[in-house]
Motif scaffolding. Structure first.
Motif, short mmCIF file in Angstrom:
data_model
loop_
_atom_site.label_atom_id
_atom_site.label_comp_id
_atom_site.label_asym_id
_atom_site.label_seq_id
_atom_site.Cartn_x
_atom_site.Cartn_y
_atom_site.Cartn_z
N CYS A 53 0.83 -1.21 0.00
CA CYS A 53 0.00 0.00 0.00
C CYS A 53 0.86 1.26 0.00
N HIS A 58 -1.97 2.98 -2.30
CA HIS A 58 -3.35 2.49 -2.26
C HIS A 58 -4.27 3.64 -1.88
N CYS A 61 -6.10 4.45 1.66
CA CYS A 61 -5.69 3.45 2.63
C CYS A 61 -4.87 4.10 3.74
N TRP A 103 -4.20 -5.68 -2.78
CA TRP A 103 -3.43 -4.78 -1.92
C TRP A 103 -3.04 -5.49 -0.64
N CYS A 105 -3.10 -4.55 2.37
CA CYS A 105 -4.03 -4.46 3.50
C CYS A 105 -5.24 -5.38 3.31
ZN LIG Z 1 -4.13 -0.56 1.51
#
Ligand SMILES: [Zn+2]
Length: 123
Positions: A53, A58, A61, A103, A105
């Motif tokens: 990320c 991202h 995020c 991603w 996360c």
């Molecule tokens: Zn992320």
């Protein structure tokens, strides 16, 4: 920077394990393809990128915090990374490959990731 680096490969390994457990077979990090995708399904002409990320920015995020020092350096670095990603996706598309980005996360919710991966591979 140590923390960021150490985190870099873990989501990819976790995803590979998950995909393997679903019964799919793949190649890892094909250097002959644009952007060096992390996971390659040759027969399906599909690739998966596992994006950190922080490095790949991202959108929205919370792992995408902006470094407090050397802001200009980082801003340029991030722009380069994003531009490179876009070029890779475009090149892959032109060559007839479909790409999916998972991603870092997202790996916290393996059920959701599993659904996304299966949806992508079975489409
Ligand atoms: Zn992320």
């Amino acid at each position: 920077m140590r923390l960021v680096k150490a985190r870099d490969t873990r989501p990819e390994l976790a995803l590979r394990k998950l995909i393997y457990s679903l019964g799919y077979r793949y190649r890892v990090c094909d250097k002959s393809l644009p952007g060096r995708p992390d996971i390659v399904f040759k027969g399906k002409r599909k690739v998966i990128f596992v994006h950190g990320c922080f490095w790949h920015r991202h959108d929205g995020c919370k792992m995408t915090r902006f470094p407090k020092t050397q802001r200009e350096f980082w801003a340029n670095k991030f722009l380069e990374n994003q531009a490179r990603d876009q070029r890779s996706f475009k090149k892959l598309e032109e060559l007839g490959w479909q790409s999916l980005v998972i991603w870092e996360c997202e790996m916290h919710d393996t059920v959701a990731v599993q659904h996304r991966v299966e949806g992508f591979l079975n489409a």
